[in-house]
Design a protein around this motif. Structure first.
Motif, PDB file in Angstrom:
ATOM      1  N   THR A 347      -3.546 -16.847  -5.307  1.00 35.40           N
ATOM      2  CA  THR A 347      -3.029 -17.347  -6.590  1.00 35.40           C
ATOM      3  C   THR A 347      -3.701 -16.580  -7.721  1.00 35.40           C
ATOM      4  OG1 THR A 347      -2.609 -19.562  -5.715  1.00 35.40           O
ATOM      5  CG2 THR A 347      -2.802 -19.334  -8.108  1.00 35.40           C
ATOM      6  N   TRP A 349      -4.385 -16.195 -11.653  1.00 37.74           N
ATOM      7  CA  TRP A 349      -4.482 -17.220 -12.688  1.00 37.74           C
ATOM      8  C   TRP A 349      -5.259 -16.656 -13.867  1.00 37.74           C
ATOM      9  CZ3 TRP A 349      -8.514 -21.662 -12.381  1.00 37.74           C
ATOM     10  CH2 TRP A 349      -8.292 -22.576 -13.436  1.00 37.74           C
ATOM     11  N   LYS A 384       0.244 -18.680 -14.183  1.00 37.62           N
ATOM     12  CA  LYS A 384      -0.114 -18.649 -12.763  1.00 37.62           C
ATOM     13  C   LYS A 384       0.984 -17.959 -11.976  1.00 37.62           C
ATOM     14  CE  LYS A 384      -2.926 -22.868 -12.598  1.00 37.62           C
ATOM     15  NZ  LYS A 384      -3.083 -24.210 -11.966  1.00 37.62           N
TER      16      LYS A 384
END
Length: 419
Positions: A347, A349, A384
């Motif tokens: 992920t 971010w 994100k």
């Protein structure tokens, strides 16, 4: 010749003062009422008489008297009236008459100017009644004459020996200047005229009868003016629902052949119910720049020349001021810089940046300095993004944007090992 009768309009002026109160009026007491028709001591063979005089500057109304046979020996008063017009038409029997006119306003009156005439409708026996009215050949009604000469021309009328012709500017209902009042045996004449609007009338006459009047209008222009009344402005910018970031708007529209000027109007929030009119002007160019504060606007433009104008084209737009984020940087949160991992599902971010509207995410391999593969590139509204990546060396970066500004690219390294 205009003759003068010296007495004042005490009753009329008294009534006018009572209605108007303390009104300061122009002193017209020394001015002349120029009587035009009928001529003094004229012998008329028709029972329809038009009483006509030139308007007096400063006069609001006129008092008109008509008696027979004369003011000193009047046996009948045919008219004693106040009018705002300078033309009165009446039907009268055979006999001798005198008439007079005085102009007045709320404070002053001219002297009375008078004339005499006689009506003798006895036919000679050889004259025939004139039915209808003459047929005008040129200029046609409402036409535009290019040049300085108007050629008045009409069909000859059976039984008519002469034609009475009158020409005024700009019209009989708004008479500002009497240019022609004549009797002619011909059925055509030429008149030199300046640019402007005109109305003319004529009727056929003989010793005993007169036809009905025919009246038409025309205009004179020294140069050809294209009729653009059926044209419309094509493309324009901004058109509909456009967002403009900045302190000003650039208006542009397609030029119209034959238009010498354009009328431009900007209102907020719209033209139908404007709270503010920011621009209302005419220019010769087909573009302009206007500084405007943030808000909602509607604008319109139409082309025009000396005689015609096009239809109106319009558009809507919004003005806003973007935050200058060009000196800021996006703070990357995860994955950490130079992270070495065996995980393939990651992920990405970063922290949201105030004033940013979207973010550009870019992932390359092995680095931005030596790109062998553009792995991922997209514009995001969120901060994100989840990706599944193969083993390898990567660099990823994020930059923030709004309508006017963009930040530098924030970059981190990433290494993914095989399990």
């Amino acid at each position: 010749m205009n003759m003068v009768r010296s007495y004042t309009l005490a009753l009329v002026l008294g009534l006018t003062f009572s209605m108007c109160g303390d009104v300061i009026e122009e002193d017209i007491s020394g001015r002349e009422v120029v009587l035009l028709s009928p001529a003094d001591s004229a012998v008329l063979t028709m029972d329809t008489v038009s009483f006509w005089w030139e308007p007096v500057d400063g006069a609001r109304s006129y008092e008109f008297h008509l008696v027979s046979p004369g003011f000193e020996t009047a046996s009948r008063v045919w008219m004693d009236s106040v009018t705002t017009s300078n033309l009165i038409t009446m039907v009268l029997p055979t006999g001798a008459y005198e008439w007079e006119v005085s102009g007045f306003n709320a404070g002053y009156a001219t002297q009375f100017f008078y004339r005499s005439f006689r009506i003798d409708t006895t036919a000679s026996g050889s004259e025939i009644a004139l039915q209808g009215q003459p047929e005008i050949i040129s200029p046609t009604n409402g036409s535009l004459i290019i040049g300085k000469t108007a050629k008045l021309w009409w069909e000859k009328m059976p039984g008519a020996t002469h034609y009475e012709v009158r020409l005024v500017s700009p019209s009989f209902s708004d008479l500002q200047e009497l240019l022609l009042d004549t009797l002619t045996a011909s059925n055509k004449m030429s008149v030199s005229l300046p640019e402007g609007s005109y109305e003319w009338e004529l009727r056929g006459t003989n010793a005993s009868y007169a036809s009905d009047w025919v009246r038409q209008s025309f205009a004179v222009d020294s140069v050809q003016v294209l009729d653009i009344s059926q044209e419309t402005i094509g493309q324009l910018s901004p058109s509909q629902d456009v967002l403009i970031i900045g302190a000003g708007v650039d208006l542009w529209w397609e030029q119209v052949t034959g238009a010498t000027a354009y009328h431009v109007k900007i209102a907020s929030p719209n033209l139908a119910n404007p709270q503010r009119v920011l621009l209302d002007t005419s220019i010769s160019q087909n573009q302009l720049h206007k500084a405007l504060p943030p808000g909602t606007y509607e604008w319109q433009v139409r082309g025009a020349n000396a005689r015609y104008q096009t239809g109106t084209a319009s558009g809507t737009f919004r003005m806003d001021v973007a935050v200058d984020i060009s000196g800021s940087t996006v703070k990357l949160s995860a994955p950490g810089d130079s992270l070495v991992t065996s995980m393939h599902d990651l992920t990405f971010w970063w922290e949201e940046l105030a004033g940013a509207e979207t973010y550009d995410f870019i992932l390359v391999s092995p680095s931005f300095d030596h790109i062998e593969l553009l792995v991922n590139e997209q514009e995001l509204v969120s901060n994100k993004l989840q990706l599944n990546l193969d083993s390898g060396s990567y660099q990823w970066g994020v930059r923030a944007k709004n309508e006017a500004y963009v930040t530098p690219l924030s970059i981190r390294n990433l290494y993914i090992n095989s399990k």
